[in-house]
Write an enzyme that holds these catalytic residues in place. Sequence first.
Site, PDB file in Angstrom:
ATOM      1  CG  ASP A   1       9.328   8.084  10.603  1.00 50.79           C
ATOM      2  OD1 ASP A   1       9.481   9.131  11.271  1.00 50.79           O
ATOM      3  OD2 ASP A   1       8.314   7.369  10.674  1.00 50.79           O
TER       4      ASP A   1
ATOM      5  CG  HIS B   1       7.757   5.039  14.365  1.00 52.45           C
ATOM      6  ND1 HIS B   1       8.181   3.764  14.587  1.00 52.45           N
ATOM      7  CD2 HIS B   1       6.682   4.917  13.535  1.00 52.45           C
ATOM      8  CE1 HIS B   1       7.413   2.909  13.943  1.00 52.45           C
ATOM      9  NE2 HIS B   1       6.490   3.580  13.291  1.00 52.45           N
TER      10      HIS B   1
ATOM     11  CE  LYS C   1      -2.200  -1.995   3.433  1.00 54.52           C
ATOM     12  NZ  LYS C   1      -1.904  -3.422   3.126  1.00 54.52           N
TER      13      LYS C   1
ATOM     14  CG  ASP D   1       6.625  -6.868  -3.280  1.00 52.46           C
ATOM     15  OD1 ASP D   1       6.432  -8.080  -3.018  1.00 52.46           O
ATOM     16  OD2 ASP D   1       6.111  -5.942  -2.624  1.00 52.46           O
TER      17      ASP D   1
ATOM     18  CD  GLU E   1      11.084   2.788  16.248  1.00 50.52           C
ATOM     19  OE1 GLU E   1      11.572   3.081  15.155  1.00 50.52           O
ATOM     20  OE2 GLU E   1       9.863   2.808  16.494  1.00 50.52           O
TER      21      GLU E   1
ATOM     22  NE  ARG F   1       7.238  -1.854  12.533  1.00 47.47           N
ATOM     23  CZ  ARG F   1       6.326  -0.921  12.244  1.00 47.47           C
ATOM     24  NH1 ARG F   1       6.703   0.229  11.724  1.00 47.47           N
ATOM     25  NH2 ARG F   1       5.049  -1.123  12.511  1.00 47.47           N
TER      26      ARG F   1
HETATM   27  P1  NAD Z   1       1.898  -3.896   2.835  1.00 43.19           P
HETATM   28  O1  NAD Z   1       1.701  -5.189   3.538  1.00 43.19           O
HETATM   29  O2  NAD Z   1       0.754  -3.307   2.060  1.00 43.19           O
HETATM   30  O3  NAD Z   1       3.129  -4.041   1.806  1.00 43.19           O
HETATM   31  C1  NAD Z   1       4.344  -4.653   2.133  1.00 43.19           C
HETATM   32  C2  NAD Z   1       4.958  -5.152   0.836  1.00 43.19           C
HETATM   33  O4  NAD Z   1       6.266  -5.637   1.108  1.00 43.19           O
HETATM   34  C3  NAD Z   1       4.172  -6.322   0.207  1.00 43.19           C
HETATM   35  O5  NAD Z   1       3.886  -6.047  -1.162  1.00 43.19           O
HETATM   36  C4  NAD Z   1       5.133  -7.501   0.337  1.00 43.19           C
HETATM   37  O6  NAD Z   1       5.027  -8.445  -0.736  1.00 43.19           O
HETATM   38  C5  NAD Z   1       6.470  -6.781   0.315  1.00 43.19           C
HETATM   39  N1  NAD Z   1       7.592  -7.586   0.792  1.00 43.19           N
HETATM   40  C6  NAD Z   1       7.592  -8.608   1.687  1.00 43.19           C
HETATM   41  N2  NAD Z   1       8.845  -9.101   1.805  1.00 43.19           N
HETATM   42  C7  NAD Z   1       9.629  -8.378   0.972  1.00 43.19           C
HETATM   43  C8  NAD Z   1      11.012  -8.417   0.653  1.00 43.19           C
HETATM   44  N3  NAD Z   1      11.841  -9.321   1.186  1.00 43.19           N
HETATM   45  N4  NAD Z   1      11.496  -7.521  -0.239  1.00 43.19           N
HETATM   46  C9  NAD Z   1      10.682  -6.606  -0.828  1.00 43.19           C
HETATM   47  N5  NAD Z   1       9.350  -6.539  -0.564  1.00 43.19           N
HETATM   48  C10 NAD Z   1       8.845  -7.407   0.330  1.00 43.19           C
HETATM   49  O7  NAD Z   1       2.441  -2.891   3.914  1.00 43.19           O
HETATM   50  P2  NAD Z   1       2.353  -1.284   3.909  1.00 43.19           P
HETATM   51  O8  NAD Z   1       1.062  -0.866   4.510  1.00 43.19           O
HETATM   52  O9  NAD Z   1       2.758  -0.781   2.579  1.00 43.19           O
HETATM   53  O10 NAD Z   1       3.487  -0.951   4.991  1.00 43.19           O
HETATM   54  C11 NAD Z   1       4.864  -1.239   4.739  1.00 43.19           C
HETATM   55  C12 NAD Z   1       5.620  -1.124   6.041  1.00 43.19           C
HETATM   56  O11 NAD Z   1       5.613   0.239   6.462  1.00 43.19           O
HETATM   57  C13 NAD Z   1       4.976  -1.867   7.224  1.00 43.19           C
HETATM   58  O12 NAD Z   1       5.405  -3.196   7.272  1.00 43.19           O
HETATM   59  C14 NAD Z   1       5.433  -1.099   8.419  1.00 43.19           C
HETATM   60  O13 NAD Z   1       6.589  -1.729   8.931  1.00 43.19           O
HETATM   61  C15 NAD Z   1       5.808   0.264   7.863  1.00 43.19           C
HETATM   62  N6  NAD Z   1       5.000   1.370   8.417  1.00 43.19           N
HETATM   63  C16 NAD Z   1       5.648   2.417   8.980  1.00 43.19           C
HETATM   64  C17 NAD Z   1       4.925   3.485   9.500  1.00 43.19           C
HETATM   65  C18 NAD Z   1       5.602   4.699  10.096  1.00 43.19           C
HETATM   66  O14 NAD Z   1       4.939   5.522  10.759  1.00 43.19           O
HETATM   67  N7  NAD Z   1       6.894   4.881   9.911  1.00 43.19           N
HETATM   68  C19 NAD Z   1       3.532   3.458   9.459  1.00 43.19           C
HETATM   69  C20 NAD Z   1       2.898   2.363   8.857  1.00 43.19           C
HETATM   70  C21 NAD Z   1       3.641   1.315   8.336  1.00 43.19           C
END
Ligand code: NAD
Length: 334
Positions: free
Chosen positions: A258, A295, A154, A174, A263, A234
Amino acid sequence: MRVAVFSAKPYDRRFLTEADQGAGHELVFLEPRLSPDTASLAGGCDAVCAFVNDDLSAPVLERLAAIGVRLVALRSAGYNHVDLTAARKLGLAVTRVPGYSPYAVAEHCAGLVLALNRRIHRAYNRVREHNFALNGLLGFDLHGRTVGVIGTGKIGVRFIRIMAGFGCRVLAYDPYPGDEAVAAGARYVPLETLLGESDIVTLHCPLTPGTYHLIDERRIAQMRDGVMLINTSRGALIDTAAVLRALKTGRIGHLGLDVYEEEADLFFEDLSDEMPGDDVFSRLVTFPNVLITGHQAFFTEDALRNIAASTVASLTAYARDGSTAAIAPDALVC
Ligand code: NAD
């Protein structure tokens, strides 16, 4: 449901209380982080509501189950901090908030890229001191540069759209490629190609045992000299010590974070009166080409409203029929 809300900040209180109007759960707001020492504060509660730096390891889950907690409602998308195997064994249900605002994180990520490239953080400080010299503030046009997006879920897809809008060439990696990223303007390539051709590399994949230290010494060696590395996903996706070494040699030209591996003991608290205890972090913030936010990528009104609505909907669904299906905010009328 009576719910112990751990790591509760004033904004959590505000948005969760608003979302709970009409739902009628009893929310008990607790400032401490969930840990082995604080788990007992959930006594008398059916559920705990936890955030990203709460401890949800097996010992904590065992304590929660022993005092009658049945549900862990995460107010985050990521769940790498939960021992899901232990939760299953203990019969503890776990819910999370999927995709509460991918725009918030993607836009913050773009903010880090722009600020680092044009040295806006440095310019801000200079101008306040009436220093209008431009030396050291030289950036580059984003238009025509190559951006590598690792993880096209997403957030990754939203970020691709933004960078395509700047006229960047966007490469994506991906293990599960999707049509949306291509429609947004990216081209899927092997990870090695992405690392070798990108001026900017950004991480949008989850933290799993398979992605721990995804960016390490070996991956950094595959990147372009002077690359900009951004991590809003992360902290443990990157080996911070290896990145620090690469900053010293100039292999990494800009770093935007971020999130940070360690952290949990730093972020979300005002530690400005305390002695710095983390040498790696203290060293990182001395670099002019490093920009770290605590974050906060998720931290928009829209996201907090969605997180609260989805969390309350999960509590209600669990109370009604034991459902733990992830309830995405866009499935709610909110
Ligand atoms: P999501 O589940 O929609 O997308 C994650 C994508 O990563 C998927 O398409 C998956 O196939 C892919 N993936 C899995 N393993 C992989 C790899 N080894 N190499 C490359 N791609 C790989 O998740 P999202 O909603 O897009 O969120 C992504 C990340 O953002 C979350 O996991 C979370 O850790 C982080 N996040 C951070 C904050 C923040 O405030 N900093 C907020 C929300 C989410």
